[in-house]
Design a protein around this motif. Structure first.
Motif, PDB file in Angstrom:
ATOM      1  N   VAL A 171     -20.599 -23.567  28.407  1.00 52.37           N
ATOM      2  CA  VAL A 171     -21.964 -23.037  28.534  1.00 52.37           C
ATOM      3  C   VAL A 171     -23.010 -24.141  28.366  1.00 52.37           C
ATOM      4  CG1 VAL A 171     -23.653 -21.457  27.541  1.00 52.37           C
ATOM      5  CG2 VAL A 171     -21.266 -20.746  27.755  1.00 52.37           C
ATOM      6  N   HIS A 172     -23.792 -24.389  29.425  1.00 53.33           N
ATOM      7  CA  HIS A 172     -24.859 -25.379  29.321  1.00 53.33           C
ATOM      8  C   HIS A 172     -25.900 -24.971  28.271  1.00 53.33           C
ATOM      9  CE1 HIS A 172     -23.261 -26.955  33.123  1.00 53.33           C
ATOM     10  NE2 HIS A 172     -24.013 -28.026  32.931  1.00 53.33           N
ATOM     11  N   GLN A 173     -26.280 -23.684  28.285  1.00 54.64           N
ATOM     12  CA  GLN A 173     -27.322 -23.198  27.360  1.00 54.64           C
ATOM     13  C   GLN A 173     -26.699 -22.812  26.018  1.00 54.64           C
ATOM     14  OE1 GLN A 173     -28.515 -20.311  30.577  1.00 54.64           O
ATOM     15  NE2 GLN A 173     -30.558 -20.743  29.785  1.00 54.64           N
ATOM     16  N   LEU A 174     -26.125 -23.794  25.370  1.00 48.91           N
ATOM     17  CA  LEU A 174     -25.354 -23.539  24.151  1.00 48.91           C
ATOM     18  C   LEU A 174     -26.183 -22.823  23.090  1.00 48.91           C
ATOM     19  CD1 LEU A 174     -22.727 -24.041  22.498  1.00 48.91           C
ATOM     20  CD2 LEU A 174     -23.727 -26.242  21.826  1.00 48.91           C
ATOM     21  N   HIS A 175     -27.324 -23.368  22.743  1.00 48.75           N
ATOM     22  CA  HIS A 175     -28.120 -22.804  21.650  1.00 48.75           C
ATOM     23  C   HIS A 175     -28.799 -21.502  22.058  1.00 48.75           C
ATOM     24  CE1 HIS A 175     -27.501 -26.160  18.897  1.00 48.75           C
ATOM     25  NE2 HIS A 175     -27.567 -26.932  19.977  1.00 48.75           N
ATOM     26  N   GLU A 176     -29.202 -21.392  23.326  1.00 46.38           N
ATOM     27  CA  GLU A 176     -29.817 -20.148  23.793  1.00 46.38           C
ATOM     28  C   GLU A 176     -28.812 -18.996  23.735  1.00 46.38           C
ATOM     29  OE1 GLU A 176     -31.977 -23.522  25.921  1.00 46.38           O
ATOM     30  OE2 GLU A 176     -29.938 -23.062  25.283  1.00 46.38           O
ATOM     31  N   TYR A 177     -27.557 -19.277  24.123  1.00 42.34           N
ATOM     32  CA  TYR A 177     -26.523 -18.234  24.074  1.00 42.34           C
ATOM     33  C   TYR A 177     -26.257 -17.787  22.645  1.00 42.34           C
ATOM     34  CZ  TYR A 177     -24.807 -17.799  28.888  1.00 42.34           C
ATOM     35  OH  TYR A 177     -24.676 -17.498  30.220  1.00 42.34           O
ATOM     36  N   LEU A 178     -26.135 -18.736  21.730  1.00 43.59           N
ATOM     37  CA  LEU A 178     -25.839 -18.373  20.342  1.00 43.59           C
ATOM     38  C   LEU A 178     -26.987 -17.601  19.712  1.00 43.59           C
ATOM     39  CD1 LEU A 178     -24.065 -21.631  19.138  1.00 43.59           C
ATOM     40  CD2 LEU A 178     -23.015 -19.428  19.664  1.00 43.59           C
ATOM     41  N   ALA A 179     -28.206 -17.983  20.024  1.00 44.71           N
ATOM     42  CA  ALA A 179     -29.361 -17.237  19.504  1.00 44.71           C
ATOM     43  C   ALA A 179     -29.364 -15.809  20.034  1.00 44.71           C
ATOM     44  CB  ALA A 179     -30.653 -17.958  19.880  1.00 44.71           C
ATOM     45  N   GLN A 180     -29.019 -15.639  21.301  1.00 41.35           N
ATOM     46  CA  GLN A 180     -28.994 -14.304  21.903  1.00 41.35           C
ATOM     47  C   GLN A 180     -27.861 -13.455  21.332  1.00 41.35           C
ATOM     48  OE1 GLN A 180     -31.233 -12.907  23.496  1.00 41.35           O
ATOM     49  NE2 GLN A 180     -30.335 -11.167  24.597  1.00 41.35           N
ATOM     50  N   VAL A 181     -26.696 -14.063  21.111  1.00 41.51           N
ATOM     51  CA  VAL A 181     -25.580 -13.336  20.498  1.00 41.51           C
ATOM     52  C   VAL A 181     -26.008 -12.753  19.156  1.00 41.51           C
ATOM     53  CG1 VAL A 181     -23.345 -13.658  19.349  1.00 41.51           C
ATOM     54  CG2 VAL A 181     -23.690 -14.518  21.674  1.00 41.51           C
ATOM     55  N   ASN A 182     -26.725 -13.540  18.367  1.00 41.42           N
ATOM     56  CA  ASN A 182     -27.183 -13.068  17.060  1.00 41.42           C
ATOM     57  C   ASN A 182     -28.096 -11.854  17.207  1.00 41.42           C
ATOM     58  OD1 ASN A 182     -27.522 -12.962  14.316  1.00 41.42           O
ATOM     59  ND2 ASN A 182     -28.888 -14.716  14.184  1.00 41.42           N
ATOM     60  N   LEU A 183     -28.927 -11.837  18.251  1.00 42.75           N
ATOM     61  CA  LEU A 183     -29.822 -10.707  18.487  1.00 42.75           C
ATOM     62  C   LEU A 183     -29.067  -9.460  18.957  1.00 42.75           C
ATOM     63  CD1 LEU A 183     -32.792 -12.464  20.324  1.00 42.75           C
ATOM     64  CD2 LEU A 183     -32.749 -11.648  17.959  1.00 42.75           C
ATOM     65  N   LEU A 184     -28.010  -9.657  19.735  1.00 45.09           N
ATOM     66  CA  LEU A 184     -27.297  -8.528  20.326  1.00 45.09           C
ATOM     67  C   LEU A 184     -26.346  -7.841  19.354  1.00 45.09           C
ATOM     68  CD1 LEU A 184     -26.396 -10.007  23.837  1.00 45.09           C
ATOM     69  CD2 LEU A 184     -28.309  -8.528  23.238  1.00 45.09           C
ATOM     70  N   LEU A 185     -25.872  -8.570  18.345  1.00 42.85           N
ATOM     71  CA  LEU A 185     -24.921  -8.000  17.398  1.00 42.85           C
ATOM     72  C   LEU A 185     -25.595  -7.033  16.435  1.00 42.85           C
ATOM     73  CD1 LEU A 185     -22.721 -11.029  16.267  1.00 42.85           C
ATOM     74  CD2 LEU A 185     -21.929  -9.005  17.512  1.00 42.85           C
ATOM     75  N   ARG A 186     -24.887  -5.971  16.128  1.00 44.75           N
ATOM     76  CA  ARG A 186     -25.302  -5.114  15.021  1.00 44.75           C
ATOM     77  C   ARG A 186     -25.138  -5.889  13.713  1.00 44.75           C
ATOM     78  NH1 ARG A 186     -22.412   0.388  17.383  1.00 44.75           N
ATOM     79  NH2 ARG A 186     -24.112   0.910  18.821  1.00 44.75           N
ATOM     80  N   ASP A 187     -25.749  -5.379  12.647  1.00 43.86           N
ATOM     81  CA  ASP A 187     -25.733  -6.112  11.381  1.00 43.86           C
ATOM     82  C   ASP A 187     -24.324  -6.366  10.857  1.00 43.86           C
ATOM     83  OD1 ASP A 187     -28.451  -6.374  11.364  1.00 43.86           O
ATOM     84  OD2 ASP A 187     -28.821  -4.649  10.077  1.00 43.86           O
ATOM     85  N   ASN A 188     -23.414  -5.460  11.158  1.00 35.43           N
ATOM     86  CA  ASN A 188     -22.027  -5.656  10.709  1.00 35.43           C
ATOM     87  C   ASN A 188     -21.121  -6.098  11.859  1.00 35.43           C
ATOM     88  OD1 ASN A 188     -22.160  -3.266  12.090  1.00 35.43           O
ATOM     89  ND2 ASN A 188     -20.821  -2.124  10.706  1.00 35.43           N
ATOM     90  N   GLY A 189     -21.728  -6.527  12.963  1.00 32.46           N
ATOM     91  CA  GLY A 189     -20.949  -6.919  14.132  1.00 32.46           C
ATOM     92  C   GLY A 189     -20.250  -8.255  13.954  1.00 32.46           C
ATOM     93  N   LYS A 190     -19.264  -8.500  14.805  1.00 33.82           N
ATOM     94  CA  LYS A 190     -18.481  -9.723  14.726  1.00 33.82           C
ATOM     95  C   LYS A 190     -18.552 -10.483  16.062  1.00 33.82           C
ATOM     96  CE  LYS A 190     -16.862  -9.001  10.539  1.00 33.82           C
ATOM     97  NZ  LYS A 190     -17.733  -7.850  10.185  1.00 33.82           N
ATOM     98  N   PHE A 191     -18.647 -11.780  15.940  1.00 31.74           N
ATOM     99  CA  PHE A 191     -18.649 -12.691  17.083  1.00 31.74           C
ATOM    100  C   PHE A 191     -17.317 -13.437  17.055  1.00 31.74           C
ATOM    101  CE2 PHE A 191     -20.727 -16.789  18.864  1.00 31.74           C
ATOM    102  CZ  PHE A 191     -20.366 -16.457  20.157  1.00 31.74           C
ATOM    103  N   ILE A 192     -16.520 -13.263  18.093  1.00 29.72           N
ATOM    104  CA  ILE A 192     -15.184 -13.856  18.146  1.00 29.72           C
ATOM    105  C   ILE A 192     -15.181 -14.937  19.218  1.00 29.72           C
ATOM    106  CG2 ILE A 192     -12.738 -13.456  18.659  1.00 29.72           C
ATOM    107  CD1 ILE A 192     -14.891 -10.590  17.447  1.00 29.72           C
ATOM    108  N   VAL A 193     -14.907 -16.162  18.804  1.00 23.90           N
ATOM    109  CA  VAL A 193     -14.953 -17.313  19.703  1.00 23.90           C
ATOM    110  C   VAL A 193     -13.616 -18.047  19.659  1.00 23.90           C
ATOM    111  CG1 VAL A 193     -16.088 -19.510  20.217  1.00 23.90           C
ATOM    112  CG2 VAL A 193     -17.428 -17.606  19.305  1.00 23.90           C
ATOM    113  N   ALA A 194     -13.022 -18.244  20.815  1.00 21.95           N
ATOM    114  CA  ALA A 194     -11.797 -19.048  20.918  1.00 21.95           C
ATOM    115  C   ALA A 194     -12.102 -20.298  21.728  1.00 21.95           C
ATOM    116  CB  ALA A 194     -10.683 -18.249  21.586  1.00 21.95           C
TER     117      ALA A 194
END
Length: 300
Positions: A171-194
């Motif tokens: 992903v070229h937009q590394l920081h933009e993607y991570l910031a958006q993931v944080n917004l999209l997750l519910r408070d108890n949500g999980k981000f799984i990255v391999a």
């Protein structure tokens, strides 16, 4: 062409040349890798920009887009994938504590993972940048992925889980993607990255021939420490890591091909076995790692 004067992970200017690696899949060109002494992240230097990178994916052998079963290694990949899809479902259910929920898979390819999640009762959203892969997802998996830019139009705090299976490194937009993931997750949500782990034994053994460098498609090369520091910049924390045991064998088989031009399955299996054996004493040395990430608790 993108040339970094500072680390794309953390912004430090304390970066040095690490390795020179060849693109064995498409172009045959060499790309330098640089390492950051601040966060330990490694990145590919002088990469094609986001609009130009598509040409470097134009190969029938690029399995996540074509789902090809041509060649022994790709056939073995499909055999193993049947097992890993079940394991991924079990992992998602375990880390979220949910049997069913909402999931977005970023870089869903031809949709095999989302098809598995949907069959288990999850509400799915797929995102995929490649038009051919989206077409194959519709035909092969009955999944209709959105173009990747639609990530920024999804509802906030909607997802119980967001996954990126060997995608974040692209992903070229590394920081933009991570910031958006944080917004999209519910408070108890999980981000799984391999992602591949350049600190693994097979990476150190094959060096510039290590197939998981996969330049220039892999823009970043992660260590556990660089991942921890990176997600912390975006209000998330790394809570645990899980090994991906099969990746050491798959990557070693490709690496042997790159190294001698014809491959050596027995040697690749030996290196894969040794890599996993060393991982038994340190789980963070696996060829690829799954990172379980969640939002920081602001009230803690």
């Amino acid at each position: 062409m993108i040339h970094y004067d500072s680390c794309p992970f953390c912004g430090s200017t304390n970066i040095v040349f690490h390795l020179d690696v060849k693109d064995y899949t498409v172009s045959g060109k060499n790309f330098p890798l640089y390492k950051c002494h601040q966060c330990t992240g490694v990145f590919t230097q002088d990469i094609p920009g986001q609009e130009a990178i598509g040409a470097y994916y134009a190969s029938e052998n690029y399995i996540s887009h074509s789902d090809t079963q041509q060649g022994l290694i790709n056939r073995l990949y499909h055999i193993v994938r049947k097992r890993t899809l079940v394991a991924k479902l079990a992992l998602l259910q375990s880390v979220t504590g949910l049997n069913k929920g909402t999931i977005a898979d970023i870089g869903c390819g031809t949709g095999a993972f989302l098809q598995t999640m949907q069959a288990a009762g999850w509400q799915i959203t797929g995102l995929e940048p490649d038009e051919t892969a989206r077409k194959n997802a519709r035909e092969l998996s009955g999944i209709d992925p959105l173009p990747s830019p639609e990530l920024f139009n999804l509802p906030q705090q909607h997802f119980d889980a967001i996954s990126m299976w060997h995608v974040l490194e692209h992903v070229h937009q590394l920081h933009e993607y991570l910031a958006q993931v944080n917004l999209l997750l519910r408070d108890n949500g999980k981000f799984i990255v391999a992602v591949p782990n350049y600190t693994s034994y097979d990476a150190s053994h094959y060096q510039a021939h290590w197939a998981a460098y996969d330049v220039p498609r892999h823009l970043y090369h992660f260590s556990p420490e660089s991942m921890r520091l990176l997600v912390a910049k975006h209000g998330m924390k790394l809570t645990s890591t899980k090994p991906m045991w099969f990746d050491s064998f798959y990557v070693s088989m490709l690496s042997e091909q790159y190294k001698n031009g014809k491959g050596n399955i027995l040697k690749a299996l030996l290196i894969g076995f040794l890599s996993n054996l060393k991982t038994m004493f340190n789980r963070q040395k696996c060829s690829s790692l799954i990172y379980i990430i969640e939002k920081e608790n602001k009230d803690a």
